[in-house]
Scaffold this motif. Sequence first.
Motif, short mmCIF file in Angstrom:
data_model
loop_
_atom_site.label_atom_id
_atom_site.label_comp_id
_atom_site.label_asym_id
_atom_site.label_seq_id
_atom_site.Cartn_x
_atom_site.Cartn_y
_atom_site.Cartn_z
N ASP A 166 0.82 -1.18 -0.06
CA ASP A 166 -0.25 0.01 0.11
C ASP A 166 0.73 1.30 0.00
N VAL A 167 2.24 1.13 0.01
CA VAL A 167 3.15 2.12 0.08
C VAL A 167 2.61 3.24 -1.21
N ASP A 168 2.61 4.74 -0.61
CA ASP A 168 2.17 5.75 -1.66
C ASP A 168 3.17 6.49 -1.94
N ALA A 169 4.57 6.58 -1.23
CA ALA A 169 5.49 7.51 -1.51
C ALA A 169 6.78 6.81 -1.07
N ILE A 170 8.02 7.00 -1.72
CA ILE A 170 9.32 6.63 -1.40
C ILE A 170 10.16 7.89 -1.42
N TYR A 171 10.83 7.97 -0.41
CA TYR A 171 11.96 9.17 -0.28
C TYR A 171 13.13 8.39 -0.19
N ALA A 172 13.92 8.76 -0.89
CA ALA A 172 15.32 8.10 -0.89
C ALA A 172 16.42 9.08 -0.53
N ILE A 173 17.36 8.70 0.11
CA ILE A 173 18.57 9.66 0.71
C ILE A 173 19.34 10.43 -0.35
N SER A 174 19.56 10.00 -1.52
CA SER A 174 20.16 10.75 -2.80
C SER A 174 19.34 10.35 -4.07
N ASP A 175 19.45 11.30 -4.95
CA ASP A 175 18.94 11.35 -6.03
C ASP A 175 19.38 10.38 -7.08
N GLU A 176 20.48 9.67 -6.88
CA GLU A 176 20.86 8.66 -7.62
C GLU A 176 19.97 7.56 -7.39
N THR A 177 19.97 7.31 -5.93
CA THR A 177 18.97 6.09 -5.32
C THR A 177 17.62 6.42 -5.97
N ALA A 178 17.36 7.41 -6.04
CA ALA A 178 15.59 7.98 -6.35
C ALA A 178 15.51 7.58 -7.59
N LEU A 179 16.37 7.65 -8.70
CA LEU A 179 16.34 7.52 -9.87
C LEU A 179 16.37 5.85 -10.06
N GLY A 180 16.91 5.26 -9.24
CA GLY A 180 16.84 3.72 -9.49
C GLY A 180 15.36 3.33 -8.93
N VAL A 181 14.79 3.77 -8.00
CA VAL A 181 13.62 3.64 -7.40
C VAL A 181 12.54 3.72 -8.40
N MET A 182 12.76 5.03 -9.06
CA MET A 182 11.68 5.31 -10.34
C MET A 182 11.85 4.16 -11.47
N ALA A 183 13.00 4.01 -11.80
CA ALA A 183 13.08 3.00 -12.83
C ALA A 183 12.70 1.70 -12.34
N ALA A 184 12.76 1.16 -11.27
CA ALA A 184 11.93 -0.17 -10.79
C ALA A 184 10.39 -0.12 -10.76
N LEU A 185 9.92 1.15 -10.16
CA LEU A 185 8.44 1.46 -10.39
C LEU A 185 8.10 1.27 -11.80
N ARG A 186 8.70 2.00 -12.84
CA ARG A 186 8.41 1.86 -13.89
C ARG A 186 8.37 0.35 -14.79
N ASP A 187 9.35 -0.17 -14.06
CA ASP A 187 9.31 -1.72 -14.54
C ASP A 187 8.00 -2.59 -14.10
N GLU A 188 7.78 -2.20 -12.99
CA GLU A 188 6.37 -2.86 -12.22
C GLU A 188 5.14 -2.27 -12.77
N GLY A 189 5.22 -1.30 -13.47
CA GLY A 189 3.75 -0.73 -14.25
C GLY A 189 3.49 0.19 -13.04
N VAL A 190 3.96 0.52 -11.94
CA VAL A 190 3.59 1.56 -11.03
C VAL A 190 3.73 3.06 -11.48
N ARG A 191 2.59 3.97 -11.71
CA ARG A 191 2.84 5.21 -12.29
C ARG A 191 3.45 5.98 -11.16
N VAL A 192 4.18 7.18 -11.54
CA VAL A 192 4.85 8.04 -10.76
C VAL A 192 4.41 9.33 -11.43
N PRO A 193 3.55 10.20 -10.64
CA PRO A 193 3.45 10.04 -9.17
C PRO A 193 1.95 9.65 -8.92
#
Length: 329
Positions: free
Chosen positions: A241-268
Amino acid sequence: MTTAAHRSATLDDVARAAGVSRSTASRVIAGTGFASPQAREQVSAAVDQLGYVPNQAARALVRGRGVRLVVAVAGTSEAVLDDPYVHRVVGSAARVCGPAGVGVALHWLPLGDLTGLDQLARDRSVCGVMLVNTTEDVLDAVPGSLRGRVASIGIGSATVPSFDVDNTAGAGEVLRHLYATGRRRIAMVAGPHWLPCSRRPVQAYRSLMRQAGLPERVVPGDFTAARGRVAAGEALRRWPDVDAIYAISDETALGVMAALRDEGVRVPGDVSVAGFDDIPLAAMTAPALTTASHPVGTIATAAATAVLAGRPAAPLTLFPSALVARVSA
């Protein structure tokens, strides 16, 4: 008298042309010590005749001032030297050191073996040291002979001044923004557990979640996009049910967005994503990344300036971080 065309004039050449000793020529050129008016005139004429240029590096070594500033980066492996953050620190230090005729060198400090600090302290070519990724153990290992010519980007001590971003406040601004946009099930991808500066955003996150009565959801991480991908998958599995992910760095956040995209999860639409650092790429992603500013260049400039000045600096100088709201959150 002229020197051979294939080499530059040396101090010995100047002394011979002026008819004085090498030490007298050196004193006149350096502007230190006694020399008669006649000797000064003869040395000056010889310098002009030969086109002599003093070797600033050699003079600095003789005076014990050193000719290079070392950026010493602590880490578990040499890969830490490839971090874009480290490159920005080195570039900013070089801009400070260049006009002073000081070079900049990069050095890895293995977390399990900090004897490299002793070697740097004994190296007469080193005028000062800037510590990056500073830990308590690193501070404890700083030799007394480096005091007055060492600064830390990160934590410091009574004898090692520190310069850093106020990432507690920056993380707080990002998290409050997520809350204000209606997000209530916020996960955080943390940084390396051994690094003190990465603990502060986690503390800010836990404090704000408790204040708001929201669940704490922390996933281990580092500063890489690869770990962000893995962390995003772990967050989705543990908390569907997570609705937001905060990453400690932008590099990490970009990896998060890539994984969500691969899973078909829309951002935002489904999950908001935010980072920290405001790297140039953050504004060019799709969607553009919400983040907080990190004035790396300003911080590194202040640290390098303090080292070259060789004067006591404030124990801690924090630079502000501000929310940069974009489309991803």
